[in-house]
Structures are given as structure tokens and as C-alpha cells.
Design a protein around this motif. Structure first.
Motif, PDB file in Angstrom:
ATOM      1  N   CYS A  73       0.693  -1.141   0.299  1.00 30.45           N
ATOM      2  CA  CYS A  73      -0.106   0.058   0.150  1.00 30.45           C
ATOM      3  C   CYS A  73       0.608   1.429   0.223  1.00 30.45           C
ATOM      4  O   CYS A  73       1.761   1.229   0.609  1.00 30.45           O
ATOM      5  N   ASP A  74       0.052   2.687  -0.503  1.00 27.91           N
ATOM      6  CA  ASP A  74       0.751   3.877  -0.303  1.00 27.91           C
ATOM      7  C   ASP A  74       1.194   4.117   1.374  1.00 27.91           C
ATOM      8  O   ASP A  74      -0.204   3.724   1.383  1.00 27.91           O
ATOM      9  N   GLY A  75       2.362   4.568   1.761  1.00 32.77           N
ATOM     10  CA  GLY A  75       2.325   4.433   3.160  1.00 32.77           C
ATOM     11  C   GLY A  75       3.990   5.884   2.645  1.00 32.77           C
ATOM     12  O   GLY A  75       3.910   6.340   2.377  1.00 32.77           O
ATOM     13  N   PRO A  76       3.638   6.114   3.894  1.00 34.44           N
ATOM     14  CA  PRO A  76       5.169   6.952   4.648  1.00 34.44           C
ATOM     15  C   PRO A  76       6.335   6.857   4.002  1.00 34.44           C
ATOM     16  O   PRO A  76       7.297   7.631   4.102  1.00 34.44           O
ATOM     17  N   VAL A  77       7.249   5.436   3.757  1.00 38.31           N
ATOM     18  CA  VAL A  77       8.007   5.048   3.470  1.00 38.31           C
ATOM     19  C   VAL A  77       7.610   4.404   1.736  1.00 38.31           C
ATOM     20  O   VAL A  77       7.312   3.812   1.702  1.00 38.31           O
ATOM     21  N   ASP A  78       8.753   5.146   0.974  1.00 37.24           N
ATOM     22  CA  ASP A  78       9.210   4.896  -0.248  1.00 37.24           C
ATOM     23  C   ASP A  78       9.076   3.617   0.191  1.00 37.24           C
ATOM     24  O   ASP A  78       9.725   2.599   1.044  1.00 37.24           O
TER      25      ASP A  78
END
Length: 355
Positions: A73-78
Motif C-alpha cells: 500500500c501507499d504509505g509514509p516510506v517509499d
């Protein structure tokens, strides 16, 4: 496109599964079909490390929720950093299949020497300082303290620990149930081309992303255990892992003998932690004879998954031949060991002098 690619590759990839009969999509129960559709859409492949769980639908749901929320999922860490952590943990657990898959994804994303340094376990040679420090920290289980370059806020740290816990779980399952390599057997001169194609495909798939939390209702809500406190800064991740832990623990209540369910956590938590495969037999001395094949398999999976043998699996099957029971025992042993990593990594990150 993802579902089409999954259909085209499914026949080949499912042959990687060992000891378990793959569950075809057309005959799968509803929860399994639902996960297969989501896996094809969001991961792009019916990946054997996930589909191997299909004989126990709630355990499949648990594995998918952890994978989706921690890695996909899209999140705070690439995604580059998350794939580097996945590969680093897989190196630590001696899981060549997962190293190959997630190194390929990293090569496809980074397209440079840093990805090769991770794949070849030359993490100290990664040029980008932040990636190098994060990968080294997770490669060595927190024994290499981070420095100022690798600053992470609480939510970022929670997501990376989630990746690490996920792969401490998956590596154990893959070492038991999946062939050593996802690549076709080709002559050495052709291996570079095969790896280039794998990197191209995996890099494209890794760029997809997805909205967090959409699949949480696959499993019912569950009370988070104390050892999940590292995930609190990321509520959706926290909920997904709590549900997954609950599903696998619930499956273990009937699949794993109570004597084994007591013994393994005691060994993981105390000074009796096993450091050599030869110690497994002595650790079984206190178990009833009827529970020892299950205990032997569970302890070996938890501490030395790369040493599980066909004879261990066959010995367990003499007492309980069902795929579902074998899978539930292995999942519980793998997750019980993986859960220990979460609090330890959280503590080591915040207290580097104690590492």
C-alpha cells in the motif's frame, strides 16, 4: 492487466509450492477466491509465498493483510526502502527465494549499483547513506545501530518494522513450502538476461501501490496483543496485524498441541533460545511422545527454517495428514518467532547503545 498476468503465470508459479496441494482459483472457497482476486489485482501475480496458505483460508487472509498493509500500500516510506528491508531480512533468514524476488523488485525500482549491493549482501557498499543504514539495521536484526542520517518518525518506523515482521514470517513459510528459486533453470550465460527480465517485471509491479485499509474486513477485528505496540503510530497497519495475529493464533488452538504452544514461546522469550539445530531434540524432552513430531517441526521452523527436511514434514503427517493442519502449525510457529522481532527492533532503534 494484473489479473491477466496472474492467469498467464499461475500454472508455472504454483509449481514452486512443495508439501502442499495448490488450491486452484476455480475450486477455491469464497475467502480464498477473494484474496486471489485482490492479489492478482494489486500484486500482479498469484505469488506462491501467499497462495501456499490457501488450504487454511483465515491464515491466507492473515498473510495477505500483513503483506498488503506493510509492503504494497501507499504509505509514509517509499517502496524502494521497503523492498530493501524485505531483501535484507530475507538475507538474514537464509531465504533465497525471497531474496531473489525482492532484490529483483529493488533492481527494477532503483536501476543502479545500490540494488546489486543489497542483492549480493554487500549492504555496507550502498552509496545512499539513509538506505544503507536502514538496510544494515534490519539485515542484522537491530545489532547495527542507526545513525542520524536514517531518521524515521514513529509512523515510518512502524511501517518498516511491519515489513520486517512480515518477512520474518514469510521467510520461514517459504523456506518450508516453496522451491529455492523463482527463476527458471537456465544455463549460466542466460541467467543475467533472466534476472534483467525479472527486475523489469517486478519493478513495474512494485510501482502500483494502493489505498491502505481497503481489505481489513477480510478478517474480524481482534484485540491487539502487547507485543504489537510498535505498530500503534500506524492505526491501519496496527489493525491489520492484530487481525492477522488473531486469525493465526485462533487456528493454532486446534492445530497445534497445547504442549507445543507452551514450549515455543518459552524458548523464544527466555534464556533457553536455541542457537544450534542439534539442540532441538533436547528441547523436546518434556513433551508427550505423541506431540514430538509437531514440536520438532514447530521448533525447527521457528529457529532454523532453512533446515526443515522432507522427513520432518512426513513424520508430522503420520499423525495429522491434512494440508490445513500442517499449514496452520507452520504458520503459528513462523508468526510466533516473527512477533519477537517487532518489539526488539523497536527497542533497538530507540536505544542504539544497547544494540
Amino acid at each position: 492487466m494484473g489479473i491477466l498476468l496472474a492467469r498467464l503465470t499461475n500454472r508455472v508459479t504454483q509449481r514452486h509450492i512443495e508439501h502442499l496441494r495448490p488450491v486452484p482459483p476455480r475450486t477455491a472457497p469464497p475467502l480464498v477466491r477473494q484474496v486471489y482476486r485482490q492479489l492478482a489485482r494489486e500484486f500482479g501475480l498469484l505469488a506462491p509465498p501467499i497462495t501456499l496458505h490457501a488450504a487454511a483460508p483465515p491464515v491466507l487472509g492473515a498473510c495477505w493483510l500483513m503483506l498488503r498493509e506493510a509492503l504494497l500500500c501507499d504509505g509514509p516510506v517509499d517502496r524502494n526502502t521497503r523492498e530493501a528491508v524485505a531483501a535484507a531480512v530475507s538475507l538474514a533468514n537464509r531465504c533465497p527465494y525471497c531474496v531473489e524476488v525482492h532484490s529483483s523488485a529493488l533492481r527494477g525500482l532503483l536501476r543502479g549499483p545500490d540494488s546489486a549491493a543489497v542483492a549480493d549482501d554487500r549492504i555496507s557498499e550502498i552509496a545512499e547513506p539513509r538506505l544503507r543504514e536502514i538496510a544494515a539495521f534490519f539485515r542484522h536484526g537491530g545489532d547495527v545501530p542507526p545513525v542520524s542520517t536514517a531518521r524515521l518518525d514513529p509512523t515510518e518506523l512502524a511501517h518498516l518494522i511491519g515489513v520486517a515482521v512480515l518477512f520474518h514470517y514469510l521467510n520461514r513459510m517459504v523456506n518450508v513450502f516453496v522451491a529455492p528459486s523463482p527463476l527458471p533453470a537456465v544455463p549460466s550465460p542466460a541467467l543475467g538476461a533472466v534476472r534483467w527480465l525479472a527486475a523489469l517485471m517486478m519493478g513495474r509491479l512494485a510501482r502500483r501501490g494502493g489505498a491502505p485499509g481497503r481489505q481489513l474486513d477480510l478478517l474480524p477485528p481482534a484485540d491487539p496483543p502487547p507485543d504489537l505496540s510498535w505498530a500503534r503510530p500506524a492505526p491501519t497497519l496496527h489493525s491489520a496485524f492484530a487481525r492477522a495475529y488473531g486469525a493465526i493464533d485462533g487456528a493454532a488452538e486446534s492445530a497445534v498441541p497445547s504442549s507445543v504452544r507452551r514450549l515455543l514461546p518459552e524458548l523464544l522469550a527466555g534464556p533457553r533460545a536455541l542457537t544450534d539445530p542439534g539442540e532441538v531434540e533436547a528441547a523436546l524432552d518434556g513433551l508427550p511422545v505423541r506431540d514430538r513430531s509437531a514440536g520438532r517441526l514447530a521448533l525447527t521452523i521457528a529457529f532454523f527454517s532453512y533446515r526443515v527436511t522432507d522427513s520432518m514434514v512426513a513424520s508430522y503427517r503420520r499423525y495429522d495428514p491434512a494440508d490445513r493442519r500442517l499449514l496452520e502449525l507452520a504458520a503459528w510457529a513462523s508468526l510466533t518467532a516473527a512477533r519477537v522481532a517487532g518489539p526488539g527492533l523497536h527497542s533497538a532503534w530507540h536505544n542504539p547503545t544497547s544494540a
